[in-house]
Design a protein around this motif. Structure first.
Motif, PDB file in Angstrom:
ATOM      1  N   GLU A   8    -100.070  -1.061 -33.764  1.00  0.00           N
ATOM      2  CA  GLU A   8    -100.380  -1.489 -35.349  1.00  0.00           C
ATOM      3  C   GLU A   8    -101.149  -2.241 -35.747  1.00  0.00           C
ATOM      4  O   GLU A   8    -101.980  -2.609 -36.710  1.00  0.00           O
ATOM      5  N   GLY A   9    -100.258  -3.418 -35.975  1.00  0.00           N
ATOM      6  CA  GLY A   9    -100.507  -4.377 -36.160  1.00  0.00           C
ATOM      7  C   GLY A   9    -102.052  -4.994 -35.784  1.00  0.00           C
ATOM      8  O   GLY A   9    -102.218  -5.734 -36.547  1.00  0.00           O
ATOM      9  N   ILE A  10    -102.501  -5.062 -34.476  1.00  0.00           N
ATOM     10  CA  ILE A  10    -103.309  -5.605 -33.967  1.00  0.00           C
ATOM     11  C   ILE A  10    -104.591  -4.566 -34.879  1.00  0.00           C
ATOM     12  O   ILE A  10    -105.448  -4.911 -34.858  1.00  0.00           O
ATOM     13  N   ALA A  11    -103.810  -3.273 -34.546  1.00  0.00           N
ATOM     14  CA  ALA A  11    -105.374  -2.376 -35.385  1.00  0.00           C
ATOM     15  C   ALA A  11    -105.881  -3.040 -36.744  1.00  0.00           C
ATOM     16  O   ALA A  11    -107.193  -2.723 -36.675  1.00  0.00           O
ATOM     17  N   LEU A  12    -104.880  -2.444 -36.903  1.00  0.00           N
ATOM     18  CA  LEU A  12    -104.559  -3.211 -39.149  1.00  0.00           C
ATOM     19  C   LEU A  12    -105.473  -4.477 -39.007  1.00  0.00           C
ATOM     20  O   LEU A  12    -106.496  -4.454 -39.604  1.00  0.00           O
ATOM     21  N   HIS A  13    -105.094  -5.185 -38.451  1.00  0.00           N
ATOM     22  CA  HIS A  13    -106.025  -6.458 -38.171  1.00  0.00           C
ATOM     23  C   HIS A  13    -107.229  -6.817 -38.771  1.00  0.00           C
ATOM     24  O   HIS A  13    -108.277  -7.032 -38.561  1.00  0.00           O
ATOM     25  N   SER A  14    -108.013  -6.076 -37.264  1.00  0.00           N
ATOM     26  CA  SER A  14    -109.422  -5.335 -36.342  1.00  0.00           C
ATOM     27  C   SER A  14    -109.783  -5.184 -38.018  1.00  0.00           C
ATOM     28  O   SER A  14    -110.654  -4.786 -37.808  1.00  0.00           O
ATOM     29  N   PHE A  15    -109.607  -3.888 -38.210  1.00  0.00           N
ATOM     30  CA  PHE A  15    -110.029  -2.777 -39.461  1.00  0.00           C
ATOM     31  C   PHE A  15    -110.326  -3.725 -40.297  1.00  0.00           C
ATOM     32  O   PHE A  15    -111.013  -3.576 -41.680  1.00  0.00           O
ATOM     33  N   GLU A  16    -109.914  -5.045 -40.689  1.00  0.00           N
ATOM     34  CA  GLU A  16    -110.056  -6.321 -41.606  1.00  0.00           C
ATOM     35  C   GLU A  16    -110.443  -7.417 -41.217  1.00  0.00           C
ATOM     36  O   GLU A  16    -110.763  -8.324 -42.422  1.00  0.00           O
ATOM     37  N   ASN A  17    -110.602  -7.048 -39.925  1.00  0.00           N
ATOM     38  CA  ASN A  17    -112.100  -7.894 -39.396  1.00  0.00           C
ATOM     39  C   ASN A  17    -110.819  -9.013 -39.961  1.00  0.00           C
ATOM     40  O   ASN A  17    -111.866 -10.477 -39.606  1.00  0.00           O
ATOM     41  N   LYS A  18    -109.624  -9.635 -39.381  1.00  0.00           N
ATOM     42  CA  LYS A  18    -109.002 -10.791 -38.967  1.00  0.00           C
ATOM     43  C   LYS A  18    -108.325 -11.047 -37.907  1.00  0.00           C
ATOM     44  O   LYS A  18    -107.912  -9.941 -37.025  1.00  0.00           O
ATOM     45  N   PRO A  19    -107.859 -11.566 -37.410  1.00  0.00           N
ATOM     46  CA  PRO A  19    -107.798 -12.190 -36.082  1.00  0.00           C
ATOM     47  C   PRO A  19    -106.160 -11.756 -36.330  1.00  0.00           C
ATOM     48  O   PRO A  19    -105.453 -12.463 -37.748  1.00  0.00           O
ATOM     49  N   ALA A  20    -105.610 -11.364 -34.874  1.00  0.00           N
ATOM     50  CA  ALA A  20    -104.244 -10.939 -35.308  1.00  0.00           C
ATOM     51  C   ALA A  20    -103.980 -11.658 -33.991  1.00  0.00           C
ATOM     52  O   ALA A  20    -102.216 -11.397 -34.045  1.00  0.00           O
ATOM     53  N   PHE A  21    -104.375 -12.850 -33.347  1.00  0.00           N
ATOM     54  CA  PHE A  21    -103.566 -13.998 -33.163  1.00  0.00           C
ATOM     55  C   PHE A  21    -103.695 -15.081 -33.356  1.00  0.00           C
ATOM     56  O   PHE A  21    -105.047 -15.111 -33.952  1.00  0.00           O
ATOM     57  N   SER A  22    -102.665 -16.246 -33.251  1.00  0.00           N
ATOM     58  CA  SER A  22    -102.850 -17.426 -33.699  1.00  0.00           C
ATOM     59  C   SER A  22    -103.751 -17.998 -33.065  1.00  0.00           C
ATOM     60  O   SER A  22    -104.359 -18.230 -31.357  1.00  0.00           O
ATOM     61  N   LYS A  23    -104.525 -19.262 -32.945  1.00  0.00           N
ATOM     62  CA  LYS A  23    -105.249 -20.081 -32.359  1.00  0.00           C
ATOM     63  C   LYS A  23    -104.619 -20.082 -30.461  1.00  0.00           C
ATOM     64  O   LYS A  23    -104.380 -20.499 -29.439  1.00  0.00           O
ATOM     65  N   GLU A  24    -103.175 -20.602 -31.105  1.00  0.00           N
ATOM     66  CA  GLU A  24    -102.217 -21.415 -29.752  1.00  0.00           C
ATOM     67  C   GLU A  24    -102.077 -19.245 -28.700  1.00  0.00           C
ATOM     68  O   GLU A  24    -101.888 -19.676 -27.528  1.00  0.00           O
ATOM     69  N   THR A  25    -101.948 -18.653 -29.560  1.00  0.00           N
ATOM     70  CA  THR A  25    -102.037 -17.480 -28.450  1.00  0.00           C
ATOM     71  C   THR A  25    -103.021 -16.975 -28.228  1.00  0.00           C
ATOM     72  O   THR A  25    -103.061 -16.786 -26.416  1.00  0.00           O
ATOM     73  N   LEU A  26    -104.247 -17.228 -28.321  1.00  0.00           N
ATOM     74  CA  LEU A  26    -105.070 -16.173 -27.736  1.00  0.00           C
ATOM     75  C   LEU A  26    -105.239 -17.305 -26.210  1.00  0.00           C
ATOM     76  O   LEU A  26    -106.137 -17.267 -25.640  1.00  0.00           O
ATOM     77  N   GLU A  27    -105.273 -18.987 -27.259  1.00  0.00           N
ATOM     78  CA  GLU A  27    -104.653 -20.018 -25.543  1.00  0.00           C
ATOM     79  C   GLU A  27    -103.586 -19.274 -24.729  1.00  0.00           C
ATOM     80  O   GLU A  27    -104.664 -20.035 -23.403  1.00  0.00           O
ATOM     81  N   LYS A  28    -103.179 -19.167 -24.653  1.00  0.00           N
ATOM     82  CA  LYS A  28    -101.739 -18.396 -23.908  1.00  0.00           C
ATOM     83  C   LYS A  28    -103.070 -16.947 -23.115  1.00  0.00           C
ATOM     84  O   LYS A  28    -102.928 -17.005 -21.903  1.00  0.00           O
TER      85      LYS A  28
END
Length: 53
Positions: A8-28
């Motif tokens: 749900e959190g990932i979907a809601l972020h994507s609907f607003e064109n906002k990244p759901a993950f921080s830069k650190e998480t994306l690196e992981k």
């Protein structure tokens, strides 16, 4: 956090064109994809098929 809340959190972020993950998480995530030899992208999900029963 339950899987439902995560999705749900990932979907809601994507609907607003906002990244759901921080830069650190994306690196992981990038590291995990390398370790598990995953090269799938969002485009690939359109080709996934469920087993027919």
């Amino acid at each position: 956090m339950t899987p439902g809340y995560l999705i749900e959190g990932i979907a809601l972020h994507s609907f607003e064109n906002k990244p759901a993950f921080s830069k650190e998480t994306l690196e992981k995530i990038k590291q995990l994809k390398t370790v598990y030899d995953l090269d799938w992208t969002a485009e690939d999900c359109h080709r996934f098929k469920e087993d027919e029963k």
